[in-house]
Design a protein around this motif. Structure first.
Motif, PDB file in Angstrom:
ATOM      1  N   VAL A 164      45.805 -41.366  36.796  1.00  0.00           N
ATOM      2  CA  VAL A 164      44.551 -42.121  36.785  1.00  0.00           C
ATOM      3  C   VAL A 164      44.452 -42.997  38.025  1.00  0.00           C
ATOM      4  CG1 VAL A 164      43.294 -43.955  35.590  1.00  0.00           C
ATOM      5  CG2 VAL A 164      44.288 -42.069  34.283  1.00  0.00           C
ATOM      6  N   TYR A 165      45.525 -43.735  38.352  1.00  0.00           N
ATOM      7  CA  TYR A 165      45.513 -44.616  39.527  1.00  0.00           C
ATOM      8  C   TYR A 165      45.254 -43.814  40.802  1.00  0.00           C
ATOM      9  CZ  TYR A 165      46.959 -49.193  37.691  1.00  0.00           C
ATOM     10  OH  TYR A 165      46.985 -50.424  37.090  1.00  0.00           O
ATOM     11  N   MET A 166      45.999 -42.731  40.983  1.00  0.00           N
ATOM     12  CA  MET A 166      45.905 -41.989  42.236  1.00  0.00           C
ATOM     13  C   MET A 166      44.573 -41.239  42.344  1.00  0.00           C
ATOM     14  SD  MET A 166      48.479 -42.988  43.780  1.00  0.00           S
ATOM     15  CE  MET A 166      48.078 -42.025  45.241  1.00  0.00           C
ATOM     16  N   GLN A 167      44.103 -40.658  41.249  1.00  0.00           N
ATOM     17  CA  GLN A 167      42.837 -39.943  41.283  1.00  0.00           C
ATOM     18  C   GLN A 167      41.688 -40.885  41.626  1.00  0.00           C
ATOM     19  OE1 GLN A 167      41.596 -36.561  40.422  1.00  0.00           O
ATOM     20  NE2 GLN A 167      43.651 -36.142  41.182  1.00  0.00           N
ATOM     21  N   GLU A 168      41.662 -42.069  41.026  1.00  0.00           N
ATOM     22  CA  GLU A 168      40.586 -43.012  41.304  1.00  0.00           C
ATOM     23  C   GLU A 168      40.702 -43.552  42.724  1.00  0.00           C
ATOM     24  OE1 GLU A 168      39.820 -45.947  38.377  1.00  0.00           O
ATOM     25  OE2 GLU A 168      39.740 -44.519  36.712  1.00  0.00           O
ATOM     26  N   ALA A 169      41.943 -43.784  43.204  1.00  0.00           N
ATOM     27  CA  ALA A 169      42.115 -44.263  44.580  1.00  0.00           C
ATOM     28  C   ALA A 169      41.593 -43.224  45.575  1.00  0.00           C
ATOM     29  CB  ALA A 169      43.577 -44.575  44.844  1.00  0.00           C
ATOM     30  N   VAL A 170      41.900 -41.936  45.342  1.00  0.00           N
ATOM     31  CA  VAL A 170      41.423 -40.865  46.218  1.00  0.00           C
ATOM     32  C   VAL A 170      39.900 -40.769  46.157  1.00  0.00           C
ATOM     33  CG1 VAL A 170      41.397 -38.359  46.546  1.00  0.00           C
ATOM     34  CG2 VAL A 170      43.565 -39.545  46.143  1.00  0.00           C
ATOM     35  N   LEU A 171      39.356 -40.853  44.957  1.00  0.00           N
ATOM     36  CA  LEU A 171      37.909 -40.738  44.783  1.00  0.00           C
ATOM     37  C   LEU A 171      37.172 -41.868  45.500  1.00  0.00           C
ATOM     38  CD1 LEU A 171      35.441 -39.411  43.370  1.00  0.00           C
ATOM     39  CD2 LEU A 171      35.892 -40.942  41.443  1.00  0.00           C
ATOM     40  N   HIS A 172      37.656 -43.109  45.324  1.00  0.00           N
ATOM     41  CA  HIS A 172      36.930 -44.266  45.867  1.00  0.00           C
ATOM     42  C   HIS A 172      37.140 -44.445  47.367  1.00  0.00           C
ATOM     43  CE1 HIS A 172      35.885 -45.142  41.823  1.00  0.00           C
ATOM     44  NE2 HIS A 172      37.064 -45.647  41.463  1.00  0.00           N
ATOM     45  N   SER A 173      38.156 -43.784  47.934  1.00  0.00           N
ATOM     46  CA  SER A 173      38.418 -43.934  49.365  1.00  0.00           C
ATOM     47  C   SER A 173      37.913 -42.742  50.176  1.00  0.00           C
ATOM     48  CB  SER A 173      39.927 -44.119  49.602  1.00  0.00           C
ATOM     49  OG  SER A 173      40.635 -42.953  49.188  1.00  0.00           O
ATOM     50  N   THR A 174      37.097 -41.906  49.557  1.00  0.00           N
ATOM     51  CA  THR A 174      36.628 -40.680  50.216  1.00  0.00           C
ATOM     52  C   THR A 174      35.957 -40.961  51.558  1.00  0.00           C
ATOM     53  OG1 THR A 174      36.331 -39.575  48.091  1.00  0.00           O
ATOM     54  CG2 THR A 174      35.113 -38.686  49.964  1.00  0.00           C
ATOM     55  N   ASP A 175      35.134 -41.986  51.633  1.00  0.00           N
ATOM     56  CA  ASP A 175      34.362 -42.265  52.841  1.00  0.00           C
ATOM     57  C   ASP A 175      35.049 -43.265  53.759  1.00  0.00           C
ATOM     58  OD1 ASP A 175      32.331 -40.555  51.940  1.00  0.00           O
ATOM     59  OD2 ASP A 175      31.407 -42.171  50.764  1.00  0.00           O
ATOM     60  N   LEU A 176      36.302 -43.592  53.501  1.00  0.00           N
ATOM     61  CA  LEU A 176      37.015 -44.582  54.312  1.00  0.00           C
ATOM     62  C   LEU A 176      37.991 -43.904  55.264  1.00  0.00           C
ATOM     63  CD1 LEU A 176      38.071 -47.238  51.625  1.00  0.00           C
ATOM     64  CD2 LEU A 176      36.076 -47.314  53.132  1.00  0.00           C
ATOM     65  N   PRO A 177      38.304 -44.568  56.378  1.00  0.00           N
ATOM     66  CA  PRO A 177      39.470 -44.139  57.148  1.00  0.00           C
ATOM     67  C   PRO A 177      40.721 -44.355  56.278  1.00  0.00           C
ATOM     68  CG  PRO A 177      38.124 -45.700  58.385  1.00  0.00           C
ATOM     69  CD  PRO A 177      37.630 -45.723  56.976  1.00  0.00           C
ATOM     70  N   ARG A 178      41.484 -43.334  56.049  1.00  0.00           N
ATOM     71  CA  ARG A 178      42.633 -43.476  55.153  1.00  0.00           C
ATOM     72  C   ARG A 178      43.769 -42.566  55.577  1.00  0.00           C
ATOM     73  NH1 ARG A 178      40.271 -40.250  49.800  1.00  0.00           N
ATOM     74  NH2 ARG A 178      40.483 -38.147  50.692  1.00  0.00           N
ATOM     75  N   ARG A 179      44.972 -42.896  55.158  1.00  0.00           N
ATOM     76  CA  ARG A 179      46.150 -42.080  55.374  1.00  0.00           C
ATOM     77  C   ARG A 179      47.061 -42.182  54.147  1.00  0.00           C
ATOM     78  NH1 ARG A 179      43.400 -40.633  58.792  1.00  0.00           N
ATOM     79  NH2 ARG A 179      43.848 -40.087  60.970  1.00  0.00           N
ATOM     80  N   PHE A 180      47.736 -41.057  53.851  1.00  0.00           N
ATOM     81  CA  PHE A 180      48.749 -41.043  52.806  1.00  0.00           C
ATOM     82  C   PHE A 180      50.107 -41.336  53.445  1.00  0.00           C
ATOM     83  CE2 PHE A 180      46.532 -39.328  49.112  1.00  0.00           C
ATOM     84  CZ  PHE A 180      45.386 -38.789  49.676  1.00  0.00           C
ATOM     85  N   VAL A 181      50.927 -42.138  52.776  1.00  0.00           N
ATOM     86  CA  VAL A 181      52.290 -42.411  53.230  1.00  0.00           C
ATOM     87  C   VAL A 181      53.215 -42.214  52.035  1.00  0.00           C
ATOM     88  CG1 VAL A 181      53.878 -44.091  54.215  1.00  0.00           C
ATOM     89  CG2 VAL A 181      51.487 -44.061  54.958  1.00  0.00           C
ATOM     90  N   ASP A 182      54.125 -41.251  52.165  1.00  0.00           N
ATOM     91  CA  ASP A 182      55.073 -40.974  51.077  1.00  0.00           C
ATOM     92  C   ASP A 182      56.241 -41.948  51.143  1.00  0.00           C
ATOM     93  OD1 ASP A 182      56.080 -39.285  48.860  1.00  0.00           O
ATOM     94  OD2 ASP A 182      57.688 -38.869  50.293  1.00  0.00           O
ATOM     95  N   TYR A 183      56.492 -42.638  50.039  1.00  0.00           N
ATOM     96  CA  TYR A 183      57.516 -43.684  50.001  1.00  0.00           C
ATOM     97  C   TYR A 183      58.910 -43.126  50.262  1.00  0.00           C
ATOM     98  CZ  TYR A 183      60.182 -47.659  48.101  1.00  0.00           C
ATOM     99  OH  TYR A 183      61.048 -48.699  47.929  1.00  0.00           O
ATOM    100  N   ASP A 184      59.247 -42.010  49.604  1.00  0.00           N
ATOM    101  CA  ASP A 184      60.577 -41.434  49.792  1.00  0.00           C
ATOM    102  C   ASP A 184      60.783 -40.995  51.239  1.00  0.00           C
ATOM    103  OD1 ASP A 184      61.428 -41.760  47.159  1.00  0.00           O
ATOM    104  OD2 ASP A 184      60.374 -39.962  46.514  1.00  0.00           O
ATOM    105  N   ALA A 185      59.765 -40.348  51.844  1.00  0.00           N
ATOM    106  CA  ALA A 185      59.884 -39.913  53.239  1.00  0.00           C
ATOM    107  C   ALA A 185      59.996 -41.115  54.170  1.00  0.00           C
ATOM    108  CB  ALA A 185      58.687 -39.052  53.618  1.00  0.00           C
ATOM    109  N   LEU A 186      59.265 -42.185  53.848  1.00  0.00           N
ATOM    110  CA  LEU A 186      59.306 -43.396  54.672  1.00  0.00           C
ATOM    111  C   LEU A 186      60.713 -43.997  54.690  1.00  0.00           C
ATOM    112  CD1 LEU A 186      57.583 -45.489  56.282  1.00  0.00           C
ATOM    113  CD2 LEU A 186      57.311 -46.722  54.118  1.00  0.00           C
ATOM    114  N   LEU A 187      61.356 -44.062  53.497  1.00  0.00           N
ATOM    115  CA  LEU A 187      62.697 -44.643  53.425  1.00  0.00           C
ATOM    116  C   LEU A 187      63.736 -43.749  54.094  1.00  0.00           C
ATOM    117  CD1 LEU A 187      62.766 -46.128  49.798  1.00  0.00           C
ATOM    118  CD2 LEU A 187      62.235 -47.285  51.937  1.00  0.00           C
TER     119      LEU A 187
END
Length: 417
Positions: A164-187
């Motif tokens: 629910v959190y991720m789906q709504e975040a993706v939906l509401h940020s559709t028209d924004l400049p955005r990037r995904f950052v994977d926590y495990d890959a970051l560490l």
């Protein structure tokens, strides 16, 4: 690339590394709130890096809508137009202007932004600012394990909440400049991916690698993605969704992969996940009923056993008391026997003494009778003698004898003198 955003909103499910991203952005030169949520070393050793008033406003919004951070119910239609939400919007705009107007670019982080992103995008727009978005990714299984430890949430509920959190975040940020950052890959790979994402969003991060390296610590991760298949159906669905998001990492909002994500109907996904959750809950409920019945039976048996134990203890106390009474009775019986023996010996001695006295009395009675006969004989003889004396005294010879005796008595006295 459009103009650099004025404010960067970090969205991501709870326990997905949003705190680490916020601190890293702060080290990279973004402004952050001075009044932040207090640190809690038991939950997050490096702090939450959350604007305290933003978090309080988010909690008030959810409470006003009858929801909680762990709720999966959809937000009501047209919730932004409600009067009570409008009042909170005014407070949010005033806070943003007072806290960040002279300190742009700024970063704001709170996992609740995933669901309430329209509210804060509207507040930023009213401030005259543009917004960008960093979407923090973390494997649903790792998030579920972390939430289970922190909040005791079941895996199925945590997985649905992640979706629910991720789906709504993706939906509401559709028209924004955005990037995904994977926590495990970051560490695992260090700050390079984050610096790339920030640069692609238009922020200048030259020379910040060393500063970010001190923040991104692999020891922050306490729950790793096992890589195995999730057990529950809902876990499998969220894992598939996570893989879709990973495929979009590093792509812009207008890439084919991003459009594929935006085109997905979040309500359809949530509905499928909800059905899986309901099936899981029905099974859990059935097992729960069996468990409750078993617990009830065990409790009934325990009560019966306790009653038997109480009865046994009562009977045992009676037996113990009877044993004490018996010991006392035996002691008294022995004392009475000793007394009876003593009395018997005394009676025997008295009987023997009485026998002696009886024999003595019997002998005394014989002697008394003999003495009485002898006395009677003597009395009879005396009477005879008196009679003869009387007769003699009246006779001549008697009188002569008396006369002679009387004459002899003075002479006898004179000779004695």
């Amino acid at each position: 690339m459009s103009a650099t955003p004025d404010i960067l909103l970090i969205c991501g499910m709870h326990r997905s590394g949003t705190s680490a991203l916020a601190e890293a952005c702060y080290r990279a030169g973004f402004s952050i709130a001075d009044d932040r949520v207090a640190d809690d070393s038991q939950v997050n050793s490096r702090g939450f890096w959350e604007d305290r008033l933003v978090v309080e406003l988010n909690e008030q919004i959810l409470e006003t809508l009858g929801l909680h951070w762990s709720s999966v119910s959809p937000l009501p239609p047209d919730w932004l137009q409600r009067t009570d939400i409008t009042r909170l919007m005014s407070a949010a705009v005033s806070h943003l202007q007072a806290s960040y107007a002279t300190r742009l670019p700024a970063v704001i982080k709170d996992p609740r932004l995933c669901r309430l992103l329209p509210f804060w995008l509207s507040a930023a727009e009213q401030c005259g600012w543009t917004a960008g978005c960093l979407l923090a990714l973390r494997a649903p299984q790792a998030v579920a394990a972390s939430l289970a430890q922190r909040d005791g949430l079941p895996e199925s509920q945590a997985a649905l909440l992640w979706s629910v959190y991720m789906q709504e975040a993706v939906l509401h940020s559709t028209d924004l400049p955005r990037r995904f950052v994977d926590y495990d890959a970051l560490l695992e790979n260090g700050p390079a991916r984050l610096l790339t994402a920030l640069t692609e969003l238009g922020f200048s991060c030259d020379g910040q690698t060393e500063a970010l390296s001190s923040v991104i610590d692999n020891n922050l991760r306490h729950h790793r993605n096992s890589g195995g298949e999730p057990v529950s159906g809902i876990g499998q669905k969220t894992q598939a969704l996570y893989q879709q998001y990973l495929s979009a990492e590093g792509t812009s909002s207008h890439s084919p992969a991003a459009h594929k994500l935006d085109a997905a109907d979040p309500l359809t996904v949530v509905d499928a996940l909800t059905q899986a959750l309901l099936a899981s809950h029905r099974e859990q409920f059935r097992i729960g009923q069996l468990h409750e019945h078993a617990l009830s039976t065990i409790d009934e048996r325990d009560q019966q056993l306790q009653q038997r134990n109480r009865e046994y203890d009562h009977a045992e106390s009676i037996v113990v008391q009877r044993d004490k009474d018996l010991q006392i009775a035996r002691h008294e019986h022995n004392l009475m026997n000793e007394q009876l023996i003593s009395v018997s010996e005394q009676l025997t001695a008295v009987s023997q003494e009485l026998k002696k006295h009886a024999e003595a009395l019997e002998w005394s009675d014989g002697e008394r009778r003999n003495a009485a006969r002898y006395i009677n004989t003597l009395e009879h003889r005396i009477r005879e003698l008196e009679a003869r004396w009387t007769a003699l005294a009246h006779s001549v010879p008697g009188r002569l004898a008396i006369h002679w005796l009387n004459r002899q008595q003075p002479a006898q006295r004179d000779s004695n003198d």
